[in-house]
Design a protein around this motif. Structure first.
Motif, mmCIF file in Angstrom:
data_model
loop_
_atom_site.group_PDB
_atom_site.id
_atom_site.type_symbol
_atom_site.label_atom_id
_atom_site.label_comp_id
_atom_site.label_asym_id
_atom_site.label_seq_id
_atom_site.Cartn_x
_atom_site.Cartn_y
_atom_site.Cartn_z
ATOM 1 N N GLU A 75 -5.514 54.515 3.494
ATOM 2 C CA GLU A 75 -5.826 54.992 4.943
ATOM 3 C C GLU A 75 -7.145 54.586 5.486
ATOM 4 O O GLU A 75 -8.127 54.836 4.868
ATOM 5 C CB GLU A 75 -5.464 56.586 5.041
ATOM 6 C CG GLU A 75 -5.542 57.203 6.363
ATOM 7 C CD GLU A 75 -5.152 58.771 6.175
ATOM 8 O OE1 GLU A 75 -4.013 59.066 5.976
ATOM 9 O OE2 GLU A 75 -6.339 59.395 6.302
ATOM 10 N N ARG A 129 -5.297 55.957 13.113
ATOM 11 C CA ARG A 129 -5.019 56.043 11.740
ATOM 12 C C ARG A 129 -3.872 54.845 11.311
ATOM 13 O O ARG A 129 -2.862 55.211 11.593
ATOM 14 C CB ARG A 129 -4.647 57.572 11.064
ATOM 15 C CG ARG A 129 -4.873 57.659 9.612
ATOM 16 C CD ARG A 129 -4.474 58.973 9.044
ATOM 17 N NE ARG A 129 -3.312 59.667 9.587
ATOM 18 C CZ ARG A 129 -3.098 60.488 10.359
ATOM 19 N NH1 ARG A 129 -4.139 60.867 11.011
ATOM 20 N NH2 ARG A 129 -2.069 60.887 10.725
ATOM 21 N N THR A 173 -2.138 53.662 7.762
ATOM 22 C CA THR A 173 -1.860 53.972 6.525
ATOM 23 C C THR A 173 -1.142 52.760 5.744
ATOM 24 O O THR A 173 0.134 52.533 6.316
ATOM 25 C CB THR A 173 -1.120 55.201 6.209
ATOM 26 O OG1 THR A 173 -1.964 56.209 6.886
ATOM 27 C CG2 THR A 173 -1.140 55.539 4.815
#
Length: 492
Positions: A417, A474, A476
């Protein structure tokens, strides 16, 4: 008074009449009532008005003791408290009014017929009510089992009713949903004047009074993008006027993701075909341009001319770099042999990129989980993916910020991540950031995230993007772990 009216008094009834009036009266009563009601009415005996042998047989129609007259019936059944006279004979009625005990009520033929028909109406109403309740329960059970969110709204857009899927999605009971605007629970993205987009389906239907449907994107509290197909149908009254609107909402996020993957695969196939042409038709003349420009640079002493030649050389190098990126992107990804230590790759890569973060006032935070399994990927591929993500995060924080790189397990997959506190990505750009050659920076090839996604797809992994405009992004990467499978031994 109210208690006496509501009291459930048990009647014990005797019938008085002749055969010609008793049998039709009883058949009428039996046809309009039912067994449960007949059992509760309390019929005890019957008495004949005309002379007949005691115990006379009326067949199976009247299964009651038969008495020669009403006085004999009362003597045999002293607990009777109501008698029904079925002949309408005035002389008999006068006799009964004068001589019946005060504790025995008299119901005349006309009144008895009225009450029988009233009973029929009541029983019909009960039957209709039971049938309606059964239908309502069945329909509610079916609608509540559907995964689609179903709502009924009025002409002002207020919720009148909803199914169980709506309550579960909102975490609220129906009482807290009914009466409030539908858009209070299912908001839509802001429309910009002049962008050519149509109003959402509900708003279209409320204005146009006709069915409407559309796909609505929205971002949840975690920054994940969802796609919902919304259908709205007017419900018309007998005059043909829409009084309410049925709204059906279906989550099509998975289907949209599959469609986007298919579209991207088609684009990648086109890029692969085009790359062959680029390699042969552009790279050779580009090599010649660069070579001749370097020769000219060595032989020219005029400063103005040298500056122009240097520009030619730099631009040819930039074009060659873009060409290499295209060829690399079009080339199938080889997973590589063996397994990779994800945490070690992260530490080595961020040690190299840490200086660039520090120079731009970006705080770097590593959160690496211990005892991670190795992943099925080549180390250089993972390093390339991480560099792409970190570069994007650094460019999204020109004024500095926080960059966090974490690793861990999510279910049966290894997760990497990268999260920043940068500008975030607008919802209308979410679908494009993984497309080849798309860039919001006005420079570069726009292949960073596209290449990362292609590598993950070829490795059997997935990429998940969450972003809130103004609050950061973000990304991931979910990677398959290396399984403990014994390698086949070579034949000795």
């Amino acid at each position: 008074m109210e208690q006496s009216l509501r009291a459930d008094k048990q009647y014990r009834i005797g019938l008085i009449g002749d055969k010609s009036s008793l049998v039709p009266f009883w058949e009428l009563f039996a046809s309009l009532g039912n067994e449960r009601v007949m059992g509760r009415m309390g019929f005890q005996a019957l008495a004949l008005h005309e002379q007949a042998p005691t115990g006379g047989d009326f067949g199976n129609t009247l299964d009651l003791p038969v008495h020669q007259n009403w006085r004999e019936m009362l003597a045999a059944h002293p607990d009777l408290n109501l008698v029904i006279e079925t002949t309408g004979n005035l002389e008999l009625l006068g006799e009964l009014r004068r001589e019946l005990p005060l504790n025995v009520s008299l119901v005349e033929r006309s009144a008895a017929s009225f009450f029988v028909r009233l009973l029929s109406t009541d029983q019909m109403w009960v039957a209709c009510k039971l049938d309606l309740l059964h239908t309502q329960t069945l329909l509610k059970g079916i609608i509540d089992q559907l995964k689609e969110q179903i709502l009924l709204v009025d002409a002002a857009g207020l919720v009148l009713d909803c199914n169980k899927a709506v309550q579960e999605s909102q975490g609220l009971p129906k009482a807290d949903i009914v009466g409030r605007p539908l858009r209070a629970f299912f908001p839509v993205l802001e429309r910009h004047p002049g962008d050519g987009s149509e109003p959402p389906p509900l708003e279209q239907a409320l204005v146009g009074r006709r069915p409407a449907e559309a796909t609505l994107p929205h971002v949840d509290a975690q920054g994940l993008m969802h796609y919902t197909r919304e259908y709205v149908y007017p419900i018309q009254d007998e005059a043909g006027q829409p009084r309410s609107f049925l709204c059906i909402r279906r989550d099509i996020t998975s289907r949209t993701q599959m469609e986007q993957r298919l579209q991207q695969s088609e684009r990648l196939a086109s890029i692969g075909e085009m790359s062959t042409y680029i390699a042969h038709e552009i790279r050779n003349p580009l090599f010649a341009i660069g070579g001749f420009a370097n020769q000219l640079l060595r032989n020219v002493s005029d400063p103005a001319a040298r500056e122009k030649i240097e520009i030619i050389i730099e631009e040819s190098k930039r074009l060659d770099s873009i060409l290499k990126s295209i060829l690399t992107f079009a080339r199938p990804v080889e997973p590589g042999d063996g397994a990779a230590d994800l945490n070690r790759i992260v530490r080595d890569t961020m040690e190299l990129m840490g200086m660039a973060c520090e120079s731009k006032n970006i705080e770097l935070v590593l959160g690496l989980a211990e005892d991670l399994p190795q992943v099925q990927a080549g180390p250089e591929l993972l390093k390339q993916c991480l560099i792409n993500l970190v570069k994007n995060s650094v460019e999204a924080m020109p004024q500095g910020g926080l960059l966090a790189v974490r690793s861990g397990m999510v279910g049966a997959r290894v997760a990497l991540e990268v999260e920043d506190t940068g500008q975030g990505i607008a919802p209308d750009l979410r679908d494009k950031v993984f497309s080849p050659f798309f860039s919001t920076k006005g420079r570069g090839s726009g292949l960073g995230l596209a290449m990362t996604k292609k590598i993950l797809d070829d490795l059997g992994g997935t990429v998940e993007l969450t972003s809130v405009p103004g609050a950061g992004t973000r990304v991931t990467l979910f990677l398959p772990p290396q399984l403990a499978v014994a390698k086949p031994q070579a034949d000795g």
